[in-house]
Design a protein around this motif. Structure first.
Motif, PDB file in Angstrom:
ATOM      1  N   MET A  30       0.824  -1.203   0.000  1.00  0.00           N
ATOM      2  CA  MET A  30       0.000   0.000   0.000  1.00  0.00           C
ATOM      3  C   MET A  30       0.866   1.265   0.000  1.00  0.00           C
ATOM      4  SD  MET A  30      -3.376  -0.624   0.086  1.00  0.00           S
ATOM      5  CE  MET A  30      -4.352   0.296   1.275  1.00  0.00           C
ATOM      6  N   ARG A  31       2.015   1.207   0.649  1.00  0.00           N
ATOM      7  CA  ARG A  31       2.933   2.359   0.635  1.00  0.00           C
ATOM      8  C   ARG A  31       3.444   2.585  -0.779  1.00  0.00           C
ATOM      9  NH1 ARG A  31       5.326   6.075  -0.196  1.00  0.00           N
ATOM     10  NH2 ARG A  31       6.885   7.216   1.021  1.00  0.00           N
ATOM     11  N   LEU A  32       3.688   1.519  -1.503  1.00  0.00           N
ATOM     12  CA  LEU A  32       4.114   1.642  -2.898  1.00  0.00           C
ATOM     13  C   LEU A  32       3.038   2.348  -3.722  1.00  0.00           C
ATOM     14  CD1 LEU A  32       5.671  -1.269  -4.972  1.00  0.00           C
ATOM     15  CD2 LEU A  32       4.169   0.415  -5.966  1.00  0.00           C
ATOM     16  N   TYR A  33       1.780   1.962  -3.522  1.00  0.00           N
ATOM     17  CA  TYR A  33       0.706   2.559  -4.331  1.00  0.00           C
ATOM     18  C   TYR A  33       0.449   4.008  -3.960  1.00  0.00           C
ATOM     19  CZ  TYR A  33      -0.190  -1.896  -6.508  1.00  0.00           C
ATOM     20  OH  TYR A  33      -0.052  -3.039  -7.251  1.00  0.00           O
ATOM     21  N   LYS A  34       0.716   4.377  -2.722  1.00  0.00           N
ATOM     22  CA  LYS A  34       0.629   5.789  -2.373  1.00  0.00           C
ATOM     23  C   LYS A  34       1.654   6.589  -3.182  1.00  0.00           C
ATOM     24  CE  LYS A  34       1.337   9.143   1.320  1.00  0.00           C
ATOM     25  NZ  LYS A  34       1.869   9.390   2.690  1.00  0.00           N
ATOM     26  N   GLY A  35       2.864   6.071  -3.297  1.00  0.00           N
ATOM     27  CA  GLY A  35       3.884   6.755  -4.084  1.00  0.00           C
ATOM     28  C   GLY A  35       3.544   6.789  -5.564  1.00  0.00           C
TER      29      GLY A  35
ATOM     30  N   ARG B 175      -4.080  11.266 -14.757  1.00  0.00           N
ATOM     31  CA  ARG B 175      -5.492  10.927 -14.591  1.00  0.00           C
ATOM     32  C   ARG B 175      -5.959   9.915 -15.640  1.00  0.00           C
ATOM     33  NH1 ARG B 175      -9.906  13.383 -12.082  1.00  0.00           N
ATOM     34  NH2 ARG B 175     -11.905  13.123 -13.137  1.00  0.00           N
ATOM     35  N   ASN B 176      -5.426  10.022 -16.864  1.00  0.00           N
ATOM     36  CA  ASN B 176      -5.858   9.120 -17.942  1.00  0.00           C
ATOM     37  C   ASN B 176      -4.852   8.008 -18.206  1.00  0.00           C
ATOM     38  OD1 ASN B 176      -3.805  10.495 -19.200  1.00  0.00           O
ATOM     39  ND2 ASN B 176      -4.970  10.986 -21.047  1.00  0.00           N
ATOM     40  N   ALA B 177      -3.968   7.741 -17.247  1.00  0.00           N
ATOM     41  CA  ALA B 177      -3.002   6.652 -17.404  1.00  0.00           C
ATOM     42  C   ALA B 177      -3.740   5.325 -17.560  1.00  0.00           C
ATOM     43  CB  ALA B 177      -2.066   6.589 -16.206  1.00  0.00           C
ATOM     44  N   ILE B 178      -3.180   4.459 -18.406  1.00  0.00           N
ATOM     45  CA  ILE B 178      -3.719   3.110 -18.563  1.00  0.00           C
ATOM     46  C   ILE B 178      -2.941   2.182 -17.636  1.00  0.00           C
ATOM     47  CG2 ILE B 178      -4.090   1.186 -20.149  1.00  0.00           C
ATOM     48  CD1 ILE B 178      -4.304   3.246 -22.404  1.00  0.00           C
ATOM     49  N   VAL B 179      -3.661   1.548 -16.730  1.00  0.00           N
ATOM     50  CA  VAL B 179      -3.039   0.685 -15.728  1.00  0.00           C
ATOM     51  C   VAL B 179      -3.279  -0.768 -16.119  1.00  0.00           C
ATOM     52  CG1 VAL B 179      -3.013   0.021 -13.298  1.00  0.00           C
ATOM     53  CG2 VAL B 179      -3.337   2.430 -13.941  1.00  0.00           C
TER      54      VAL B 179
ATOM     55  N   GLY C  48      -6.243  -3.028  -6.909  1.00  0.00           N
ATOM     56  CA  GLY C  48      -7.677  -2.959  -7.134  1.00  0.00           C
ATOM     57  C   GLY C  48      -8.404  -2.192  -6.053  1.00  0.00           C
ATOM     58  N   ARG C  49      -7.830  -2.156  -4.864  1.00  0.00           N
ATOM     59  CA  ARG C  49      -8.445  -1.416  -3.752  1.00  0.00           C
ATOM     60  C   ARG C  49      -8.199   0.075  -3.830  1.00  0.00           C
ATOM     61  NH1 ARG C  49      -6.345  -4.067   1.674  1.00  0.00           N
ATOM     62  NH2 ARG C  49      -7.354  -2.189   2.491  1.00  0.00           N
ATOM     63  N   VAL C  50      -7.017   0.494  -4.293  1.00  0.00           N
ATOM     64  CA  VAL C  50      -6.635   1.901  -4.097  1.00  0.00           C
ATOM     65  C   VAL C  50      -6.284   2.657  -5.369  1.00  0.00           C
ATOM     66  CG1 VAL C  50      -5.851   1.475  -1.743  1.00  0.00           C
ATOM     67  CG2 VAL C  50      -4.219   1.276  -3.617  1.00  0.00           C
ATOM     68  N   VAL C  51      -6.100   1.981  -6.496  1.00  0.00           N
ATOM     69  CA  VAL C  51      -5.793   2.695  -7.736  1.00  0.00           C
ATOM     70  C   VAL C  51      -7.108   3.058  -8.416  1.00  0.00           C
ATOM     71  CG1 VAL C  51      -4.710   2.554  -9.999  1.00  0.00           C
ATOM     72  CG2 VAL C  51      -3.573   1.541  -8.019  1.00  0.00           C
TER      73      VAL C  51
END
Length: 549
Positions: free
Chosen positions: A368-373, A380-384, A396-399
């Protein structure tokens, strides 16, 4: 004179294939080279279709599916006979489970010598047919154009999905006259909506609902239903939850978008609109909803499996027309602001509970710390693109997703190794956007050599790896069940970043939270495919609740 004219228009089978896929708007062919399909390459070269070669046939087929996911038009892959086709089958099965429209073209041993043991001679059709909407072999060169049209139309017909054609070597090298054709791809989202009586019945239910919800999934996206969904939600005041390819069909910052309160919302709803998503393991086989929740099933076509629980109304047809009609039929319902406030309170409580994990400064890192960074550097329109187990589950929870077509995960088939193909296609389809590949270290082993493909084609995808040195999706549940785990260990701290550098990309290792931002910034500005290899804590256990079976 007529004979000369006819001879001038005769084309070999590969050129006939290329002409037909070009007529349907195809601009890229994803492939791995094989002699059985040389004429298809020659045809594509003559017709101006880009040939994008990869390092494994599975990636070629995943790239075709990825193209479909990003563009909502059919992707096309070509693979050689025998092992070329069998190598691509997992991707074909993935496309089937995701309703992804794509066409896979296969080589085939020559018909003239069939049964004598030619190189890679095997009849693909019997084992491909269960995975495809259409799977067949032309009996001669003259049949090729019509079957290509048929396959592409079948791929787009709801429920959309993959199709397969293979071509005997002697037929694809031979010539035939090109027939006249005005065939065009279907536009199913422009068709008629659901039956009027069904709309009226569903409208009455929804109009009376005090606690309605929308649970929408992948077919909302394939059915181009996002604008109609937004209008319905806004006019009727309905909270919206999304999964699969539907993520981004309502912006994550819209006042009616919810995510973390899904459990409470589905259990507490009096009426649920289940739009374009099957009630499979992701929805507890229907048990994610309350026992008294009235379900309205809405989709582009009738379901391929029976619903696991009774539904109050069923609406099948083009989604824009169906949702617009339902919005009108359900107008004038009660004020639902209290319901919104109740769910928003749950959202805020869940957000607060996540704060400790997001700000955890341990090393190796908490995922989760990684996803915060990561959230600090992606557009905003990045393709993940997601390729992994627990590491991707945290994403899936935080992005968040803000536009359709910006979240590409493997889907319910759950096939690892899909990421590089998806990312390759996504960046080629949308070169102006960031494409971020979220990678588990286990998943890298399936298709990590495709960084060579990305480098050769100049595709600057940024991979972000959660490297915990284990198969976490298996290790932690197995230890919970048995007190031990087997076949669940990987080599700790493997330098996958050095592998990427050796293949022509940019790679960095991150061991501490304070080093993450700089590594991400350098990766996004590298101008070549990159991998940020982040060591994550193997003791972190994802709080998994879904029942897989």
């Amino acid at each position: 004179m007529s004979t000369d004219t006819q001879q001038e228009t005769r084309l070999h089978g590969g050129r006939l294939i290329a002409r037909r896929i070009k007529a349907h708007g195809v601009t890229k062919l994803f492939t791995l080279s094989g002699g059985h399909i040389f004429p298809i390459y020659d045809g594509c070269r003559e017709e101006g279709i880009d040939i994008v070669d990869v390092r494994h046939e599975q990636t070629a087929a995943f790239a075709a599916e990825g193209w479909a996911k990003v563009t909502r038009t059919p992707g096309v892959a070509a693979v050689t006979a025998g092992p070329g086709v069998t190598n691509a089958l997992s991707a074909l099965a993935s496309a089937q489970s995701n309703n992804s429209p794509m066409l896979m073209l296969g080589g085939r041993a020559p018909a003239l010598r069939w049964g004598r043991g030619s190189l890679q001679e095997i009849d693909h059709i019997p084992f491909v047919r269960p995975l495809a909407k259409l799977a067949t072999t032309p009996d001669g060169t003259e049949e090729i154009p019509g079957l290509v049209d048929d396959a592409l139309r079948a791929a787009m017909t709801p429920h959309s999905g993959p199709t397969f054609l293979d071509f005997s070597m002697d037929h694809v090298f031979s010539e035939a006259a090109e027939p006249e054709s005005d065939a065009r791809l279907l536009q199913p989202h422009l068709g008629p909506g659901a039956d009027g009586d069904a709309i009226e019945r569903a409208g009455r239910l929804l109009q009376q609902a005090e606690r309605p919800v929308v649970m929408a999934g992948t077919n909302l996206y394939w059915g181009h239903g996002e604008q109609a969904l937004r209008a319905l939600a806004e006019e009727l005041g309905i909270p919206v939850f999304l999964n699969g390819l539907a993520r981004g069909c309502l912006s994550a910052d819209h006042e009616l978008f919810f995510s973390r309160s899904r459990g409470a919302a589905l259990k507490g709803a009096d009426v649920a609109l289940v739009i374009g998503v099957p009630m499979d393991f992701r929805l507890g086989f229907g048990e994610s909803f309350g026992a008294d929740t009235e379900l309205i099933a809405i989709d582009v076509a009738e379901p391929v499996r029976e619903h696991p629980r009774a539904v109050a109304a069923e609406l099948y047809g083009a989604l824009p027309a169906t949702l617009d009609a339902l919005r009108v039929a359900a107008a004038g319902g009660p004020d639902r602001s209290r319901w919104h406030e109740q769910l928003r309170a749950v959202e805020e409580e869940k957000h607060a509970a996540e704060a400790a994990e997001l700000n955890d400064e341990r090393a190796p890192l908490h995922p989760m710390r990684l996803y915060k960074g990561l959230a600090e550097v992606i557009d905003r329109n990045a393709i993940v693109v997601c390729d992994g187990g627990d590491f991707v589950s945290y994403a899936g929870r935080v992005v968040d997703s803000y536009e359709p077509g910006c979240w590409l995960d493997p889907g319910p088939f759950g096939c690892l190794g899909s990421g590089p193909g998806y990312a390759l296609a996504a960046k080629m389809a949308r070169p102006e956007r960031q494409v971020v590949l979220l990678y588990g270290d286990g998943a890298f082993g399936f298709a990590g050599m495709e960084y060579d493909t990305l480098a050769r084609h100049g595709v600057d995808v940024v991979g972000v790896m959660g490297n915990n040195g284990i198969w976490a999706l298996e290790k932690h549940p197995m230890e919970f069940l048995y007190g031990y785990s087997v076949a669940a260990e990987l080599r700790p701290a493997t330098r996958y970043d050095e592998v990427v550098r050796s293949l022509g990309g940019h790679g960095e290792l991150v061991e501490r939270p304070q080093d993450l931002r700089g590594a991400l910034d350098r990766a996004f500005s590298a101008g070549v495919p990159a991998l940020v290899n982040v060591l994550t804590d193997p003791t972190v256990v994802y709080p998994r609740k879904s029942n897989l079976a």
